[in-house]
Design an enzyme around this catalytic site. Structure first.
Site, PDB file in Angstrom:
ATOM      1  N   CYS A 182      61.920  57.406  70.732  1.00 43.35           N
ATOM      2  CA  CYS A 182      62.576  58.404  69.881  1.00 43.35           C
ATOM      3  C   CYS A 182      61.537  59.273  69.170  1.00 43.35           C
ATOM      4  O   CYS A 182      60.859  60.073  69.816  1.00 43.35           O
ATOM      5  CB  CYS A 182      63.535  57.739  68.909  1.00 43.35           C
ATOM      6  SG  CYS A 182      64.763  58.903  68.233  1.00 43.35           S
TER       7      CYS A 182
ATOM      8  N   HIS B  40      67.118  53.929  71.996  1.00 39.09           N
ATOM      9  CA  HIS B  40      66.923  52.761  71.145  1.00 39.09           C
ATOM     10  C   HIS B  40      67.624  51.563  71.783  1.00 39.09           C
ATOM     11  O   HIS B  40      68.616  51.718  72.488  1.00 39.09           O
ATOM     12  CB  HIS B  40      67.513  52.987  69.753  1.00 39.09           C
ATOM     13  CG  HIS B  40      66.754  53.962  68.927  1.00 39.09           C
ATOM     14  ND1 HIS B  40      65.498  53.704  68.438  1.00 39.09           N
ATOM     15  CD2 HIS B  40      67.083  55.215  68.489  1.00 39.09           C
ATOM     16  CE1 HIS B  40      65.075  54.738  67.728  1.00 39.09           C
ATOM     17  NE2 HIS B  40      66.015  55.664  67.749  1.00 39.09           N
TER      18      HIS B  40
END
Length: 490
Positions: free
Chosen positions: A331, A430
């Protein structure tokens, strides 16, 4: 319908753990139960099925209760972006960033959302186990409170007060808290719980008798320190730990602890793996030997890039790669691997841009409209293909040639990037290590030999840990008294 609220004498007193344990204990008794946290401040979050964002600990409590996580369970989530400001997420959706004083004034509107969410939950479940935030004795935050006693008084519910004896000064914690709250709030507290006790309970009992006599409140139990208990953390406090023991022959993963690190629960499967050694490196600490440098998620990518530069990580990463090491960015960490990160609208601070580390040919632009979704797809590596699942929480949109060599496909689109030599890997996903097959494949990609790999099933581990916690709750707390508080019998 009944609501019981668990408040704490301090942050990290064990509120989240007690709520999770109570949810699982009630669920095992066949009681329809759900967690509720009116206001949470944390950088670890989860995405619900309807595409909303809630605190990670609340999502775990929903799992403990045997129900799907929902945005009604955490109406207000504050994600710090600086020492004075945070992104405000209301009913699962980001509404913007606010400075602390601005949010204090906004709490009247947030209170309406809290009450609406609680009412909807109450119509669907027999029991709500609510969790406070911080401490009810924070006198500077009493006005307009929606996180602790302000909420409890609004709905007229009983409260359990939890204190952490492992910190020391447990009697001062409890007596001080009771002294600083109002008479009506004090009357609302129906029991005290002492958490994380080690040693002979006989040495504590005289103090418990003194406490009950002084405060006129029953001690409903003393929870033992559960060695090795590993549950999804609410925030970054658990990152103070570091892997210990002999790491000979293990895959050594080094993680810089960013000032605004987010969703560090991505590391949990690696911490559990018997052949992976995770080292967490804080400010001004030397970097140990590493096979992989993992750049985690960040709530403020540009600021954390600058922090990494100041700490010498850009040179460390370059040297690490020259000696054959690997780098994984997740991310915000993925965005850092590119050539530039632009934020023209000031979504994560003042408008502007910052150079990335230039390891992948791509540019990221922060854009309004946070991507919030749970996704699944296929991960393809040299050793084959397997299913992968996780969730996305990000504002940035990345473009560039590096993305043509993708890491995986997710629901009909390519995702992530991997360098031509396979040593630089990045993804927005994630929870990428959560599935046992994906974890094994990714660790192979990162250099763990096949003979050293082990299947780690994080979801099964969570279930085992929740049952272990509920067993302790049943054994060490006065469950008949707690059941009576929610209108149930033992």
């Amino acid at each position: 319908m009944a609501t019981l609220m668990v408040q704490g004498t301090t942050s990290d007193a064990g509120k989240s753990t007690v709520v999770a344990g109570l949810c699982r204990a009630l669920q095992r008794r066949g009681i329809s139960v759900a967690p509720f946290k009116p206001q949470n401040m944390a950088l670890n979050s989860a995405v619900t099925a309807e595409g909303g964002e809630i605190g990670r600990s609340t999502a775990l409590q929903a799992q403990a209760a045997g129900v799907a996580p929902h945005t009604d369970m955490n109406p207000v989530l504050l994600k710090p972006e600086s020492d004075r400001g945070a992104q405000v997420i209301l009913a699962g959706k980001a509404i913007g960033s606010m400075q602390a004083l601005d949010y204090h004034a906004y709490k009247r509107r947030a209170r309406d959302t809290v009450m609406e969410c609680w009412q909807r939950l109450s119509s669907r479940y027999d029991v709500i186990i609510a969790e406070g935030a911080g401490s009810p004795a924070e006198v500077n935050l009493r006005e307009g409170d929606i996180a602790n006693m302000g909420f409890a008084e609004a709905i007229d519910c009983p409260v359990l007060l939890v204190a952490d004896i492992d910190r020391g000064g447990v009697f001062a914690q409890l007596c001080g808290t009771l002294a600083l709250i109002s008479a009506s709030e004090r009357a609302r507290i129906q029991g005290l719980v002492i958490n994380r006790f080690r040693g002979d309970i006989g040495l504590l009992e005289p103090g418990l008798e003194w406490l009950e006599q002084r405060e006129g409140k029953p001690v409903l139990g003393v929870l033992s320190y559960l060695q090795g208990l590993m549950l999804d953390a609410e925030d970054s406090l658990s990152l103070q730990q570091r892997s210990e023991g002999d790491d000979e022959g293990m895959l050594k993963v080094v993680v810089p602890v960013l000032p605004r690190i987010s969703n560090h629960t991505d590391l949990d499967p690696l911490r559990l793996h018997p052949r992976v050694a995770v080292s967490l490196v804080g400010p001004d600490q030397p970097m140990p030997a590493a096979d992989v440098i993992l750049l985690p998620g960040s709530k403020n990518t540009r600021a954390d890039i600058e922090w990494l530069r100041q700490q010498g990580w850009e040179q460390r990463i370059q040297q690490h790669l020259r000696y054959g090491g690997r780098v994984l960015g997740i991310c915000g960490g993925f965005q850092m691997l590119g050539e530039w990160v632009n934020d023209p609208d000031g979504i994560e601070g003042e408008p502007g841009g910052v150079a990335g580390f230039g390891l992948l040919q791509m540019t990221t632009t922060m854009a309004p409209g946070k991507q919030l979704r749970r996704v699944s797809g296929r991960l393809s590596t040299a050793t084959g293909s397997c299913s992968i699942h996780g969730y996305e929480i990000h504002n940035g949109v990345s473009r560039g040639a590096a993305l043509e060599q993708s890491l995986m496909s997710l629901e009909g689109r390519i995702e992530g990037a991997i360098s031509a030599d396979g040593r630089i890997v990045g993804t927005y996903l994630h929870g990428l290590f959560d599935g046992p097959d994906a974890c094994e494949a990714l660790l192979s990609l990162l250099g763990l030999a096949s003979a050293e790999r082990r299947r780690i099933d994080l979801d099964a581990h969570r279930e085992q840990q929740l049952d272990r916690l509920a067993d302790a709750i049943e054994e060490q707390l006065d469950m008949p008294a707690i059941l009576k508080l929610v209108g149930k019998s033992g």
